[in-house]
Design an enzyme around this catalytic site. Structure first.
Site, PDB file in Angstrom:
ATOM      1  CB  CYS A 130      42.371 -16.857  11.293  1.00  0.00           C
ATOM      2  SG  CYS A 130      43.164 -16.850  13.093  1.00  0.00           S
ATOM      3  CG  ASP A 169      45.154 -21.688  13.777  1.00  0.00           C
ATOM      4  OD1 ASP A 169      45.674 -22.285  13.316  1.00  0.00           O
ATOM      5  OD2 ASP A 169      44.459 -21.313  15.374  1.00  0.00           O
ATOM      6  NE  ARG A 199      44.802 -25.131  15.122  1.00  0.00           N
ATOM      7  CZ  ARG A 199      44.013 -24.699  15.792  1.00  0.00           C
ATOM      8  NH1 ARG A 199      43.430 -25.999  16.773  1.00  0.00           N
ATOM      9  NH2 ARG A 199      43.823 -23.564  16.952  1.00  0.00           N
ATOM     10  CG  HIS A 242      39.938 -20.217  12.476  1.00  0.00           C
ATOM     11  ND1 HIS A 242      40.694 -21.419  13.451  1.00  0.00           N
ATOM     12  CD2 HIS A 242      40.939 -19.130  12.671  1.00  0.00           C
ATOM     13  CE1 HIS A 242      41.054 -20.385  14.470  1.00  0.00           C
ATOM     14  NE2 HIS A 242      41.677 -19.806  13.353  1.00  0.00           N
ATOM     15  CB  CYS A 284      39.291 -17.611  16.296  1.00  0.00           C
ATOM     16  SG  CYS A 284      40.955 -16.648  15.268  1.00  0.00           S
TER      17      CYS A 284
END
Ligand code: CO
Length: 211
Positions: free
Chosen positions: A43, A45, A47, A99, A102
């Site tokens: 992803c 993302d 993080r 994750h 998400c």
């Protein structure tokens, strides 16, 4: 937290100095070429950075990331990355790592509009529809969200297995192995979903190409 743009450039210089202190030939070696064993589809993302969370070094993981770690068969960007990784770099493992928590999956689960993004999220909604009976039967919303994240990863692993030239590789040998992993933002740990594939055996008949 909130880095200023110059912090990134200064951070780069600090990273170079620190790296050279521990490994003086680091850049000399890596500048000669890459031979990663892994392709990571994750992803976007911020993080969930592939190398940091696996304690791996630059040079070890070829990476493609997008919203909700999707494998979409009309995405020539992703498929070019996968093709190069499989055909040229000959990676041994492809990891689809999603994750919990998400935002893309959560958005797809809702009935809210997100403008341009709705077209991308449609592919995640299709995963919901495929597993609608199971997901709708989970009354606790956080539990249903977690399960949807896992099922989405499983579907993307399956989508890779549907690619004809990946099936060609399996006709020639055992690699690549395709894995589904899920990362927890809450404790930083990765869970292997245990859905590793290296053949088209588990696919519905219509997706299994002739050798
Ligand atoms: Co995400």
């Amino acid at each position: 937290m909130a880095e200023q743009i110059n912090d990134l450039l200064n951070g780069n210089v600090a990273w170079v100095n620190n790296t050279l202190k521990h490994s003086p030939d680091f850049f000399e070696v890596l500048s000669n070429g890459q031979k990663p064993q892994f392709l990571w589809i994750g992803c976007a993302d911020s993080r969930v950075p592939a190398t940091e969370i696996t304690n791996a070094l630059p040079g070890s993981i070829f990476v493609q990331r997008n919203i909700a770690n999707m494998v979409i068969h009309t995405d020539s960007n992703l498929l070019s990355v996968v093709n190069y990784a499989v055909k040229v770099l000959k990676v041994k493992h492809i990891i689809v790592c999603g994750h919990y928590g998400c935002g893309g999956v959560q958005a797809a689960m809702s009935n809210d509009k997100f403008g341009f993004l709705d077209n991308w999220l449609m592919h995640i909604k299709d995963v919901y529809r495929t597993h609608e009976d199971e997901l709708d039967s989970i009354t606790d919303e956080p539990t249903r969200f977690d399960r949807f994240v896992e099922l989405n990863i499983q579907e993307q692993v399956g989508n890779l297995a549907k690619v004809s030239w990946i099936q060609d590789e399996w006709d020639k040998g055992e690699f690549p192995h395709i894995h589904g992993w899920v990362y927890s933002l809450k404790d930083g740990l990765i869970k292997d979903l245990g859905i590793s594939l290296n053949s088209n055996d588990g696919l519905e008949k219509v997706y299994r190409y002739k050798k």
